[in-house]
Design an enzyme around this catalytic site. Sequence first.
Site, PDB file in Angstrom:
ATOM      1  N   ASP A 135      -7.334   2.323  -0.243  1.00  0.00           N
ATOM      2  CA  ASP A 135      -6.480   2.888   0.588  1.00  0.00           C
ATOM      3  C   ASP A 135      -7.390   4.252   1.189  1.00  0.00           C
ATOM      4  O   ASP A 135      -6.920   4.803   2.008  1.00  0.00           O
ATOM      5  CB  ASP A 135      -5.260   3.496   0.066  1.00  0.00           C
ATOM      6  CG  ASP A 135      -4.004   3.389   1.240  1.00  0.00           C
ATOM      7  OD1 ASP A 135      -4.409   2.039   1.815  1.00  0.00           O
ATOM      8  OD2 ASP A 135      -3.037   4.003   1.090  1.00  0.00           O
ATOM      9  N   ASP A 450       8.031   3.747  -6.471  1.00  0.00           N
ATOM     10  CA  ASP A 450       8.393   2.765  -7.626  1.00  0.00           C
ATOM     11  C   ASP A 450       9.851   2.924  -7.970  1.00  0.00           C
ATOM     12  O   ASP A 450      10.572   1.727  -8.193  1.00  0.00           O
ATOM     13  CB  ASP A 450       7.127   2.855  -8.842  1.00  0.00           C
ATOM     14  CG  ASP A 450       7.391   4.560  -9.005  1.00  0.00           C
ATOM     15  OD1 ASP A 450       7.911   5.462  -8.304  1.00  0.00           O
ATOM     16  OD2 ASP A 450       6.493   5.218  -9.715  1.00  0.00           O
TER      17      ASP A 450
END
Length: 735
Positions: A135, A450
Site C-alpha cells: 500500500d 478487523d
Amino acid sequence: MANPIISVPLFEKVFPKNTYQRAVDVALLFLLFCLLIYRLISLNNYGLAWFLAFLCELWFTFNWILIVCTRWTPMLYKPFPERLQQRVPELPPMDVFVTTADAVLEPPILTVNTVLSLLAVDYPANKLACYVSDDGCSPLIFYSLVEATKFAKLWVPFCRKNNIQVRAPFRYFLDESKPSSANSRDFQKEWKYMKEEYEQLSRRIENAAQQPFPIGLTGELAVFSETELRNHPTIVRVLWENKEGLPEGLPHLIYVSREKRPKNPHHYKAGAMNVLTRVSGLMTNAPFMLNLDCDMFVNNTQIFQQAMCLMLGSKNEQDCAFIQCPQLFYDRPQDLLLLHEYIGKGIVGIQGPYYGGTGCFHRRKVIYGLWPDEAENQGKLYDNVLLKECGNSKEFITSAVHALKGKTDYFASNLSKFLEAAHQVASCSYEYGTGWGKKFGWIYGSLVEDILTGLTIHTKGWRSGYCSPDPPAFLGCAPPDGPAVMVQQKRWTTGLLEIFFSKHNPVIGTLKGNLQFRQCLAYLWLLVWGFRSIFELCYATLPAYCILTNSNFLPKVQEPGIYFIVAPFVIHHLYTLSEFIRTGFSVYSWWVGQCMARIVTMTAWLFGVINVILKLLGLSEMVFEITQKGLSTSSDGGDDDDEGKFVFDESPVFVSVTTVVLVHLTALATGLLGPQPISVGKGSGLAEFFCSVFLLVAFWPIVEGLFRKGKYGIPSSTIFKSAALALFFVYLSKL
C-alpha cells in the site's frame, strides 16, 4: 454401506474446567458490590474525593461484570489433521493475503520472511496463491519480493526435504539452530549453503534500501518511476506462476499495489483488503482466504490443514464463518498470550472469537456478504442484490457467483489473462456506487477494520472458530519500543471507540440483529477499553489530592471498611500473578505487565478517547498511524543493554502520565516535609500515603525517565508541560 472411516469427526470441542476461576471471579464481584454499598452508605460523611472514588469503582465493577460474562464458559477446538485426507481427498484452494504499507516502518526483510514461510507451508502448491499488497507502492518492496522468489526456489525444496519446522529464514538461522554432529555431512553442507544464500539476499535488500533512490527503475521497475506514495496507478504483477500445477512446486506469488489519488478516499487497510479480495477473486477465486500482517510468519507448517479441519468438519457452515488464530509475538510472548488464554477462550465458548486482523482464515462467500440463511439457498444467486452492488466488472461478478455457489474449480493456471480486469477492480474509483465496505468486504468506518468486520459477520448470525495449535500457528514481532507501543494502542483505542459511537454498536446488533447477548457483552468489554483511562486517571490522582487537602478517599486503617478495599486489591493481584505463573511466565514478567498496563491506559488509551471526542465534535479527522516494526534476531527477542528500559519521544502522549508522577512526588514532599506532615499515628492519610508510594513504584519507568538522558529520558518539553499541569493541579487542590 458407507465407510465408517469417512464419518469420523475432523475436530472436537474441548471445555476446560474453570471452577477455580469462576469462584475467584464471583468472590471479586461480591467484594466490589460490598465496596459500592459501603461507599453509598458512607457518602454523606465524606467529600468530593469519596464520591469520585465511588464513580471510578462503579466503572471498575461494570468492567469486571463484562469480563466475568465473557470468560465464564471457555472452549477450545482440537483438530485432527491426520484425518483430513480420509474425509477430503483433494484439499480446497487457498488464497493468502500479506499486507504492508510502509517500507521504512515495516522493513522489507520482514515481508520477505513472511512470504517465504507461506510459500514453504505444508499445503499443495497448486492449491495455494500468495498475494502481497504494497500500500506504499514501494519499488523496494517489489525488488525484495523478486529477489525472494529466486531464493524461494532453493528454500522451499530445502524445507520440505528436511522437514524444517520453522520456515522463516531469519528465525531458522539463529545460532542455536546450527546443525549438530549428529546431522549428516550432506545436511550440514546444505544448511551452510542455504544460510549463505539467505545472508546474500538480506545484504542485497539492505544495500538497495540504503541507496538514495532505492534501485535503478528499469525493466519491470520502470512502472515505479512516476509514482508517489498517495498518487500512483494500479500495479499488479505476477512474480511467480505455478503453470504446471505441481503440488510440490512453488505457489503463485502476485504483487498488488492499488491505485491511489489524492482526492479519492482509500480507507486504509480495509480498502487494501477489499482490493486483494477482488483481484484474487478474478485470478484464483479460492473459497478460503488467509490474511497475515507482513511481520507474522508461519510458525506451524500444519496450520492450513488444522484450519481446514474446522472449516470442512463443521456440520453447518454457519458455525464457522472464519477461523481466528491467536496473535502472538516471539520477542514478547506475554503481551497477548494471557489475553488469549484467559479471555479469548471464553469468547470462543459464546459465538466465537473476534476477528483479530491477522492470522485469520475466511470463507470467501461470507466476506461477499452472504447471510447464514442464504448459504442454504444458493439457487438464485444471479438475482442476489449483493451481486448488483459488486461493481461493473463482469469478470468479477462471474467469479463472485462461483464463490457464492461454493464452487472450487475456478483456481486458474494462467494468471496473466486476468491482469487487465485486475487493474480495473483495483482502481480507486471502482467502489463508487457499490456495497464494498458497507454491505460486504472489509467494512469501513473504523481504524480497527478487523473488529468492525468481525462484528458485522457475527451480527448476521455467523459463528467463528478458534485454532490455537502447539506450536503457535503464527508469530510476529512486537512493537520495538515505548513510542511504537503507544501508536498501536492509541490507534486500537480510537478505532474501538469509533465502533462504539457508530451504527455498528453491538447493543444495536443484539436488538436488531442476530448477535448473542453475551457476545454483545464481550464486544462491549473490548470497545470501551478507552473509557477506562478516564477512571484510572481520576483514581490515580485521588491519593495525591487527599494528601494535599488532608482529606480521605479511603477508609482509615482502623475502620472495618478498609477490608472492602484491601481484599479485592490483594485477591485480584494474586490471581493475575497465578495466571502468569500457570502460563509459564515469571513474577518479574507479571510486574512488568502490570506496570505497562497502567502506563498504556493513562497515555495511549486516554489520547485515543481525546481523538474520538475531537472527531465527534468535528474538530479533527482520523489518521491511520502505522506501527513501527523491527526485526529481532536473538533467541529471546531482546537486547540485554536495553532490557527493562523504557523509550520515550516528544509525543504529547507521555504528558498525562508524567503529570501524574510529578503530582504524586509533589504531594509526598508536601505531606512529609510541609508545615503539616501526614499524621500516620492515628491512621489518617496512611492508606493514601501507601497508594501514592505504590503508584510511583508502578510508574517507575516514568520516574526513571525524569532523570535519564537520550531516548531513555523524558524530553524536556514533556517535563515542562507536565510540570505546569502538575502545579496547576496543586493550585486547584489548595483552593
